[in-house]
Design a protein around this motif. Structure first.
Motif, short mmCIF file in Angstrom:
data_model
loop_
_atom_site.label_atom_id
_atom_site.label_comp_id
_atom_site.label_asym_id
_atom_site.label_seq_id
_atom_site.Cartn_x
_atom_site.Cartn_y
_atom_site.Cartn_z
N LEU B 86 -47.69 -12.65 19.83
CA LEU B 86 -48.71 -13.10 21.00
C LEU B 86 -49.66 -14.67 19.88
CD1 LEU B 86 -50.88 -10.31 21.20
CD2 LEU B 86 -49.49 -11.01 22.48
N LEU B 88 -52.67 -16.76 18.33
CA LEU B 88 -54.02 -16.10 18.22
C LEU B 88 -54.33 -17.76 18.00
CD1 LEU B 88 -54.62 -13.59 15.61
CD2 LEU B 88 -54.24 -13.28 17.97
N ALA B 99 -50.15 -12.65 16.22
CA ALA B 99 -49.16 -11.81 16.00
C ALA B 99 -48.36 -10.41 16.80
CB ALA B 99 -50.90 -10.44 16.52
N PRO B 100 -47.96 -9.33 16.32
CA PRO B 100 -46.99 -8.32 17.42
C PRO B 100 -47.11 -8.41 18.80
CG PRO B 100 -47.84 -7.05 15.76
CD PRO B 100 -48.20 -8.69 14.86
N HIS B 123 -46.59 -15.47 28.20
CA HIS B 123 -47.04 -16.08 28.00
C HIS B 123 -48.70 -16.20 28.92
CE1 HIS B 123 -46.75 -19.32 31.82
NE2 HIS B 123 -48.25 -19.18 31.05
N PHE B 124 -49.09 -15.50 27.70
CA PHE B 124 -51.06 -15.34 27.04
C PHE B 124 -51.55 -16.00 25.54
CE2 PHE B 124 -52.30 -10.70 26.58
CZ PHE B 124 -53.48 -10.69 26.23
N VAL B 126 -54.61 -15.89 22.89
CA VAL B 126 -55.78 -15.63 23.36
C VAL B 126 -56.85 -16.51 21.98
CG1 VAL B 126 -56.70 -13.71 21.80
CG2 VAL B 126 -54.93 -13.03 22.70
#
Lengths: 135, 135
Positions: B86, B88, B99-100, B123-124, B126
């Motif tokens: 992910l 961040l 982050a995993p 595809h995100f 945070v």
DNA sequence: GACTAATTGCGACTATTTCGCAACTGCCGA
DNA sequence: TCGGCAGTTGCGAAATAGTCGCAATTAGTC
């Protein structure tokens, strides 16, 4: 109109344009600057696009609106008081769904515990396929 | 270089530009099209920006790279094999941490169970404050 | 080695957002 | 109520980012 106090209390001048931008954002729910301008022009045709951009920025600075990135590129604005949900953006049909913030509560907690990362859930778009497009 | 097979196997022509774009993405980790172009120009100055855009799109279509929206506006590209984390994004300092994926496992599950929404974790992005900026 | 279709380079074009500046107008104080 | 100042607006120009058409080039096939 309580708007007057709202804007004045933030140290902003109360101009017709500014009120219109704010109420357009509130009525529209999610909206791009372009859409806000269009909405405002319905009742006040002379308003300039620059003014819309500047007011969105100003209103964001004082915390009355916020923006989110929904994927494509342009920012999307919301009234601050409506930011009580996540955005589920469908990569296929482009629809924007909502989910309550607490759907992410344990995810947010994980990131805080494991990485010290304080997730801003309101400024956060989730990409994927909506229920309709999964089929 | 296994690259040749990789590209050919996807039905793509093997051009120097295409190889350069792909390896630039791999070396850079996360990169905007602009950064990819810059990297490629280090060894192949004549390459055109349009070519970079087109190759990123082509490579994405065959699944070798993917893009993510990190906030500002422009897309950021990654090699597909690195998309195991992910992002961040710190709203304060702009840093991009990792982050995993499984940090989001139960969040993704929640959304699937409650809304039928199939989250694309790769595809995100945070948003929030990184550990350093929280202080 | 020659042919064909994919690919490249280039320039023009669109869309989106920002900026400078002069004119205007809310708001405060007298 | 009136006047002045600073904040705001409108407008046009200008960055920024990405796309498109087209002619020239070139990888891959036979």
């Amino acid at each position: 109109m309580a708007d007057k106090h709202e804007l004045r209390d933030k140290g902003l001048r109360l101009t017709p344009q500014r009120e219109l931008v704010l109420s357009a954002v509130r009525e529209l729910g999610h909206a791009t600057p372009e859409e806000v301008a269009e909405k405002v022009r319905a009742t006040h045709p002379g308003i300039n696009l620059s003014t819309v951009y500047r007011n969105l920025e100003t209103l964001e600075n004082v915390g009355l609106v916020q923006h989110t990135h929904l994927g494509h590129g342009g920012a999307t604005y919301h009234a601050a008081e409506e930011l009580t949900h996540l955005h589920l953006v469908c990569s296929d049909c482009g629809s924007v769904g909502d989910a309550p913030i607490n759907a992410a509560a344990n995810f947010v907690q994980n990131l805080a515990d494991d990485y010290g990362f304080k997730t801003d859930v309101t400024h956060f778009a989730v990409y994927g396929l909506c229920a309709a497009c999964v089929k």
